[in-house]
Scaffold this motif. Structure first.
Motif, PDB file in Angstrom:
ATOM      1  N   ALA A   1      52.632  -4.682  86.058  1.00 49.09           N
ATOM      2  CA  ALA A   1      52.458  -6.363  85.850  1.00 49.09           C
ATOM      3  C   ALA A   1      53.492  -7.265  86.174  1.00 49.09           C
ATOM      4  O   ALA A   1      53.523  -8.194  86.654  1.00 49.09           O
ATOM      5  CB  ALA A   1      51.881  -6.517  84.444  1.00 49.09           C
ATOM      6  N   ILE A   2      54.789  -6.581  85.882  1.00 48.01           N
ATOM      7  CA  ILE A   2      56.000  -7.473  86.204  1.00 48.01           C
ATOM      8  C   ILE A   2      56.284  -7.415  87.598  1.00 48.01           C
ATOM      9  O   ILE A   2      56.879  -8.647  88.189  1.00 48.01           O
ATOM     10  CB  ILE A   2      57.287  -6.776  85.428  1.00 48.01           C
ATOM     11  CG1 ILE A   2      58.561  -7.623  85.336  1.00 48.01           C
ATOM     12  CG2 ILE A   2      57.605  -5.446  85.994  1.00 48.01           C
ATOM     13  CD1 ILE A   2      58.162  -8.761  84.451  1.00 48.01           C
TER      14      ILE A   2
ATOM     15  N   ALA B   1      53.843 -10.283  88.849  1.00 46.18           N
ATOM     16  CA  ALA B   1      54.503 -11.379  88.414  1.00 46.18           C
ATOM     17  C   ALA B   1      55.469 -12.143  89.068  1.00 46.18           C
ATOM     18  O   ALA B   1      55.605 -13.370  89.341  1.00 46.18           O
ATOM     19  CB  ALA B   1      54.776 -11.238  86.866  1.00 46.18           C
ATOM     20  N   LYS B   2      56.479 -11.166  89.415  1.00 49.82           N
ATOM     21  CA  LYS B   2      57.699 -11.700  90.035  1.00 49.82           C
ATOM     22  C   LYS B   2      57.234 -12.004  91.436  1.00 49.82           C
ATOM     23  O   LYS B   2      57.911 -13.196  91.968  1.00 49.82           O
ATOM     24  CB  LYS B   2      58.691 -10.457  90.114  1.00 49.82           C
ATOM     25  CG  LYS B   2      59.269 -10.136  88.717  1.00 49.82           C
ATOM     26  CD  LYS B   2      60.227  -9.062  88.969  1.00 49.82           C
ATOM     27  CE  LYS B   2      61.227  -8.490  87.854  1.00 49.82           C
ATOM     28  NZ  LYS B   2      61.898  -7.474  87.840  1.00 49.82           N
TER      29      LYS B   2
ATOM     30  N   LEU C   1      55.695 -15.577  91.442  1.00 50.07           N
ATOM     31  CA  LEU C   1      56.692 -16.665  90.992  1.00 50.07           C
ATOM     32  C   LEU C   1      57.673 -16.919  92.202  1.00 50.07           C
ATOM     33  O   LEU C   1      57.691 -18.211  92.611  1.00 50.07           O
ATOM     34  CB  LEU C   1      57.600 -16.106  89.715  1.00 50.07           C
ATOM     35  CG  LEU C   1      57.010 -16.462  88.491  1.00 50.07           C
ATOM     36  CD1 LEU C   1      57.622 -15.618  87.434  1.00 50.07           C
ATOM     37  CD2 LEU C   1      56.489 -17.605  87.857  1.00 50.07           C
TER      38      LEU C   1
ATOM     39  N   SER D   1      57.896 -23.337  84.978  1.00 47.21           N
ATOM     40  CA  SER D   1      57.746 -21.776  84.855  1.00 47.21           C
ATOM     41  C   SER D   1      59.282 -21.144  84.922  1.00 47.21           C
ATOM     42  O   SER D   1      59.711 -20.339  84.035  1.00 47.21           O
ATOM     43  CB  SER D   1      56.989 -21.129  85.692  1.00 47.21           C
ATOM     44  OG  SER D   1      55.579 -21.597  85.078  1.00 47.21           O
TER      45      SER D   1
ATOM     46  N   SER E   1      50.051 -11.169  77.165  1.00 45.54           N
ATOM     47  CA  SER E   1      51.478 -10.862  77.949  1.00 45.54           C
ATOM     48  C   SER E   1      52.633 -11.469  77.128  1.00 45.54           C
ATOM     49  O   SER E   1      53.708 -11.879  77.753  1.00 45.54           O
ATOM     50  CB  SER E   1      51.580 -11.123  79.492  1.00 45.54           C
ATOM     51  OG  SER E   1      51.138 -12.445  79.665  1.00 45.54           O
TER      52      SER E   1
ATOM     53  N   THR F   1      55.972 -12.254  83.012  1.00 48.26           N
ATOM     54  CA  THR F   1      54.398 -12.005  83.159  1.00 48.26           C
ATOM     55  C   THR F   1      53.607 -13.203  82.546  1.00 48.26           C
ATOM     56  O   THR F   1      52.761 -13.639  83.534  1.00 48.26           O
ATOM     57  CB  THR F   1      54.067 -10.725  82.627  1.00 48.26           C
ATOM     58  OG1 THR F   1      55.009  -9.641  82.938  1.00 48.26           O
ATOM     59  CG2 THR F   1      52.628 -10.494  82.939  1.00 48.26           C
TER      60      THR F   1
ATOM     61  N   GLN G   1      54.661 -16.285  82.168  1.00 55.56           N
ATOM     62  CA  GLN G   1      54.676 -17.404  82.772  1.00 55.56           C
ATOM     63  C   GLN G   1      54.026 -17.441  84.281  1.00 55.56           C
ATOM     64  O   GLN G   1      53.533 -18.444  84.813  1.00 55.56           O
ATOM     65  CB  GLN G   1      56.310 -17.674  83.133  1.00 55.56           C
ATOM     66  CG  GLN G   1      56.908 -18.326  81.950  1.00 55.56           C
ATOM     67  CD  GLN G   1      56.352 -19.557  81.214  1.00 55.56           C
ATOM     68  OE1 GLN G   1      56.287 -20.460  82.034  1.00 55.56           O
ATOM     69  NE2 GLN G   1      56.050 -19.305  79.895  1.00 55.56           N
ATOM     70  N   ALA G   2      54.055 -16.181  84.802  1.00 51.48           N
ATOM     71  CA  ALA G   2      53.145 -15.906  86.130  1.00 51.48           C
ATOM     72  C   ALA G   2      51.593 -16.506  85.781  1.00 51.48           C
ATOM     73  O   ALA G   2      50.985 -16.840  86.428  1.00 51.48           O
ATOM     74  CB  ALA G   2      53.394 -14.730  86.671  1.00 51.48           C
ATOM     75  N   VAL G   3      51.145 -15.825  84.685  1.00 45.83           N
ATOM     76  CA  VAL G   3      49.787 -15.876  84.397  1.00 45.83           C
ATOM     77  C   VAL G   3      49.510 -17.624  84.112  1.00 45.83           C
ATOM     78  O   VAL G   3      48.634 -18.157  84.479  1.00 45.83           O
ATOM     79  CB  VAL G   3      49.278 -15.308  83.185  1.00 45.83           C
ATOM     80  CG1 VAL G   3      48.004 -15.666  82.695  1.00 45.83           C
ATOM     81  CG2 VAL G   3      49.388 -13.889  83.407  1.00 45.83           C
TER      82      VAL G   3
ATOM     83  N   LEU H   1      46.809  -9.385  88.324  1.00 40.23           N
ATOM     84  CA  LEU H   1      47.925  -9.490  87.311  1.00 40.23           C
ATOM     85  C   LEU H   1      47.115  -9.130  85.815  1.00 40.23           C
ATOM     86  O   LEU H   1      47.755  -8.338  85.067  1.00 40.23           O
ATOM     87  CB  LEU H   1      48.360 -10.921  87.142  1.00 40.23           C
ATOM     88  CG  LEU H   1      49.544 -10.858  86.152  1.00 40.23           C
ATOM     89  CD1 LEU H   1      50.503 -10.083  86.373  1.00 40.23           C
ATOM     90  CD2 LEU H   1      50.213 -12.490  86.244  1.00 40.23           C
TER      91      LEU H   1
END
Length: 412
Positions: free
Chosen positions: A118-119, A122-123, A126, A176, A356, A362, A364-366, A401
């Motif tokens: 997930a991380i 997410a990265k 972003l 974010s 999350s 994670t 903030q990506a969602v 994600l």
């Protein structure tokens, strides 16, 4: 945080992340179509490989209500082909936005990314969206420089309107990333203010009021979710100051930008304008629909305009509302499918965000995907004709994600 140790793991595991990230960033470029197509082909090849290797594991990210709502929506568009006044035109219209975007990316992206953490996902989200914002701003700047050399002053022409798509999709990434790196230092606040001001100035130059409103709504949602009281105060203050400045400007009606800001119905959207006439056409056939595609709408509109002297436009401009467009295309079942898809997406994203909450990157990506979807479909889609093909990226990344967040059992 985001830019340090981007992808932990082997090169084999990281390749899908680089590929998807490159694909997202390339979507904000004007040319490079061949490279975009190459990334899509490679993603499809990787998805096929994973399916052959272990189809149960590869398809696991698709076992959720959101994907089923995508399938339901796509089926209603297929239904619109059978009832269309011109099935061939409707099929041509649905090929790219529905088949090669919403359906394709909703299916391929979760499969391609199902092995990454997930991380990592997410990265990638972003960074690629931040890169998209930079690319959009650079393109915009180069256009202004070129126009200035031709004697065209900034904020006087609507030639930058197409870039508003990139700004709507990417604008929330500023807040974010700021939240992730939050230090409350002077340089930190300066970076936020400068980045925001540059983006807002460029967004104003697009003359797309739907994107302006989307930016305000998206910012408000991010600020509320992140509980940023100071940002809320600054944002409200900035809006009030902007409104006062606009009202006090003596020659507001003489400048294209300020005149655009003061308009409340630029396309005469109600009554005999765009949305009003679209609703009239829909109510003539609200259950069945007419068939998918702007070309079908234009044909029906242009055929009936002679019978409606109260209609302002003698040539169709489109419905200027994504919900009306789908209702017109696939009848009441199409409208229902789009509403279900919209609510399912928001619900899925909200649950993933809450799950999350212990991981800032994670979460903030969602949140970025959720507010970008809301800004695109609900806010901008209420006032403009928007491209549905963008939704495939939103939905595919969100399912990828969300699946990993659930699989890793991130504590609430």
């Amino acid at each position: 945080m985001v830019f340090n140790s981007l992808f932990n793991g082997s090169k084999k595991e990281s390749f899908p992340l680089y590929l998807v990230g490159l694909f997202i960033a390339l979507n904000f470029t004007a040319e490079l179509t061949k490279f975009k197509n190459l990334t899509v082909i490679l993603m499809i090849a990787i998805a096929i490989f994973f399916l052959f290797k272990n189809y149960r594991l590869a398809l696991a990210p698709l076992k959720n209500k959101l994907f089923f709502s995508v399938i339901f929506f796509v089926l209603t568009i297929f239904y619109s082909l059978f009832i269309s006044i011109d099935p061939q035109i409707s099929f041509d219209s649905m090929n790219k936005p529905i088949l090669n975007s919403i359906l394709l990316f909703s299916f391929v992206l979760p499969i391609v990314l199902h092995k990454n953490s997930a991380i990592q996902i997410a990265k990638m989200i972003l960074i690629s969206i931040a890169a998209g914002l930079v690319i959009t701003c650079v393109r915009d700047l180069l256009m202004y420089v070129d126009e200035y050399h031709q004697g065209v002053m900034p904020f006087t022409e609507m030639t930058h309107r197409d870039l508003s798509d990139g700004y709507v999709l990417c604008f929330p990434v500023i807040l974010s990333l700021w939240y992730i790196y939050k230090k409350n230092s002077l340089p930190h606040w300066a970076c936020l203010i400068v980045a925001t001001m540059i983006t807002i100035i460029f967004m104003l130059g697009t003359f797309a009021r739907g994107s302006w409103l989307a930016a305000v709504v998206m910012s408000a949602i991010v600020i509320i979710f992140n509980k940023e009281k100071m940002l809320a105060f600054m944002g409200i203050t900035a809006l009030i100051c902007g409104a006062v400045t606009l009202v006090s400007y003596d020659n507001a009606q003489q400048h294209p930008l300020t005149r655009k800001m003061e308009q409340t119905s630029s396309s005469n959207r109600y009554g005999g304008g765009t949305q009003g006439t679209a609703l009239e056409l829909i109510l003539q056939n609200p259950i069945k629909g007419y068939g998918f595609g702007n070309s079908v709408f234009h044909r029906i509109y242009n055929e009936q305009v002679k019978d409606h002297p109260d209609w302002i436009y003698k040539q169709s401009l489109g419905p200027h509302n994504v919900f009306l467009a789908i209702w017109f295309a696939a009848g009441i079942v199409g409208l229902l499918a789009l509403i279900i898809l919209t609510l399912s997406t928001i619900n899925y994203a909200y649950r993933a965000f809450m799950a999350s909450s212990s991981n800032t990157i994670t979460a903030q990506a969602v949140l970025l995907l959720m507010v970008s979807f809301i800004g695109w479909v609900i806010v901008r889609g209420t006032f403009e004709n928007v491209y549905l093909n963008v939704l495939g990226i939103h939905l595919g990344l969100l399912m990828a994600l969300g699946f990993r967040i659930k699989a890793e059992r991130i504590p609430e």
